[in-house]
Design an enzyme around this catalytic site. Sequence first.
Site, short mmCIF file in Angstrom:
data_model
loop_
_atom_site.label_atom_id
_atom_site.label_comp_id
_atom_site.label_asym_id
_atom_site.label_seq_id
_atom_site.Cartn_x
_atom_site.Cartn_y
_atom_site.Cartn_z
N ASP A 183 13.14 1.06 -4.84
CA ASP A 183 12.46 2.33 -4.60
C ASP A 183 12.19 2.47 -3.11
OD1 ASP A 183 10.28 0.56 -4.21
OD2 ASP A 183 9.88 0.67 -6.36
N ASP A 211 9.59 3.76 -0.05
CA ASP A 211 8.24 4.15 0.35
C ASP A 211 8.31 4.78 1.73
OD1 ASP A 211 7.21 2.97 -1.95
OD2 ASP A 211 7.07 1.01 -1.00
N ASP A 245 1.95 -7.46 4.39
CA ASP A 245 1.88 -8.90 4.14
C ASP A 245 2.82 -9.75 4.98
OD1 ASP A 245 3.90 -7.75 2.66
OD2 ASP A 245 3.24 -8.52 0.72
P1 ATP Z 1 9.64 -5.12 -4.28
O1 ATP Z 1 9.49 -3.63 -4.38
O2 ATP Z 1 11.01 -5.62 -4.10
O3 ATP Z 1 8.89 -5.82 -5.34
P2 ATP Z 1 8.06 -4.72 -1.93
O4 ATP Z 1 7.82 -5.58 -0.72
O5 ATP Z 1 8.65 -3.39 -1.71
O6 ATP Z 1 8.92 -5.59 -2.93
P3 ATP Z 1 5.87 -3.31 -3.06
O7 ATP Z 1 4.84 -3.78 -3.99
O8 ATP Z 1 6.76 -2.21 -3.42
O9 ATP Z 1 6.70 -4.60 -2.68
O10 ATP Z 1 5.09 -2.97 -1.71
C1 ATP Z 1 5.61 -2.16 -0.67
C2 ATP Z 1 5.11 -2.63 0.68
O11 ATP Z 1 3.70 -2.60 0.73
C3 ATP Z 1 5.48 -4.07 1.02
O12 ATP Z 1 6.76 -4.19 1.57
C4 ATP Z 1 4.39 -4.46 1.99
O13 ATP Z 1 4.68 -3.97 3.27
C5 ATP Z 1 3.20 -3.72 1.46
N1 ATP Z 1 2.41 -4.56 0.52
C6 ATP Z 1 2.55 -4.65 -0.83
N2 ATP Z 1 1.66 -5.50 -1.36
C7 ATP Z 1 0.91 -5.95 -0.33
C8 ATP Z 1 -0.19 -6.84 -0.23
N3 ATP Z 1 -0.68 -7.45 -1.30
N4 ATP Z 1 -0.70 -7.07 0.99
C9 ATP Z 1 -0.21 -6.44 2.09
N5 ATP Z 1 0.82 -5.60 2.06
C10 ATP Z 1 1.39 -5.34 0.88
MG MG Z 2 8.95 -1.79 -3.22
#
Ligand code: ATP
Ligand code: MG
Length: 444
Positions: free
Chosen positions: A68, A70, A144
């Site tokens: 997805d 963002d 993160d």
């Molecule tokens: P995936 O979608 O593949 O599971 P992702 O890194 O995109 O991995 P998401 O949960 O979609 O994970 O989060 C989007 C973004 O938000 C992350 O890339 C990160 O920059 C930020 N993020 C998500 N969770 C946290 C957290 N617990 N602490 C800090 N930043 C976070």
């Molecule tokens: Mg994501």
Amino acid sequence: MIKRFIRRVFGLDAPGPQRVPQARHGVTRNAISPSALKVCDVLADRGYAAYVVGGAVRDILLGIAPKDFDVATDARPEQIKPLFRRALLIGRRFRLVHVMLGPETIEVSTFRAADSQSAEKDEHGRVLRDNVFGTVEEDARRRDFTVNALYYDCKSGELVDYHGGLADLKKRTLRIIGDPETRYREDPVRMLRAVRLGAKLGLSIDASTRAPIKRLAPLLEHVPPPRLFEEMLKLLLSGHANACLRQLRHEGLHKGMLPLLDVILDQPLGERFVTLALAQTDERVLADRSVSPAFLFAALLWHEVLAAWKAREKRGERRIAALEASMDDVLDAQSGKLAITRRLTATMREVWAMQPRFEERSGQRPHRLLELPRFRMAYDFMALRAASGEVPAELESWWRAFQSADAETREEMLLPDTGPQKKRRRRRRGKKPAGPTDPGAPPA
Ligand code: ATP
Ligand code: MG
């Protein structure tokens, strides 16, 4: 030139953002979904800053198709919403905007500040609320991992790298931004994310990012159970569940989520069963086939149910009643930690409760079992039990053949009715209802 070299050697260069031009980073507009580009373009046309950020940018750089997209912007939620025909404000405290364009939903969030000092925290340092808007620099700092803080500027095509994420990607390293311990205390789920993203992306966790995890693992106990459940589900459906669970166990992180995992993996049959279930799941996820979370959780907890079932039967409880009570025991013990949703537990119960019925292969019973809506899932579950050596392989092959046989063959396949045996059992039960000396049949 020399000045710059000296500054770099002595670490005097402020860790300012690197703006990497399109030609040098490899993220093309084509790799980004048209909807995400549209959202960015609309925002940029109104004079707002807008970036595609987070997992999508990281995945494109690694050659993985993003799940997805963002978008992060300096526009406030109430300024974003009116710019799109189908847009929803999500969340109460910190609001995001979901922009729906065709079948896609783009999550648009306003830059947020981490503001570690003033954020409301619990006694372990966990941030309870972080709802302060901020600058793009602050937004990058609260993310993160360095590889998650890469901002793609749709207008210029530049990639803005605030924390050396590009270099870390090249080195295939997952590194947390800032002081690891503080960041894990702020949000212990980041420890789980480290394990999941490391396994999913094939990145190794940087030594200092990894070091405090074992010690801080107990902090997961203070995370609200629904959040843990959500993260656990992501982990199990990542396509790398086997590797993730093993790593979780290695880091001591499973205790807060699947406290039973130790016990399960220490029994040879249990370990084989869970490993097979996870391998099958990973295979399905990677082949883009659907996976049932209920099936998966039923598998993870099955040997715990089995152990409780055997113990209850030993104490003299009747077979089916003992199974029902064991399911309650296991789900109750688990619910405090993980909050498996009710919808899932209902299905898990059905699948478990159908297991003893596969042993009944005479009369009308196999026909009735076959007609139950959850038959397929329960059969797959039984097949896994057979593959792990818990029930005879012959039981599974019988049911496989029975399902696809025509009516006549099915009749021929039925085993002779075990009527007299049943009568004997009934008489015995009649004499001593649920008597403590009745050992009952061992499960499967
Ligand atoms: P995936 O979608 O593949 O599971 P992702 O890194 O995109 O991995 P998401 O949960 O979609 O994970 O989060 C989007 C973004 O938000 C992350 O890339 C990160 O920059 C930020 N993020 C998500 N969770 C946290 C957290 N617990 N602490 C800090 N930043 C976070
Ligand atoms: Mg994501």
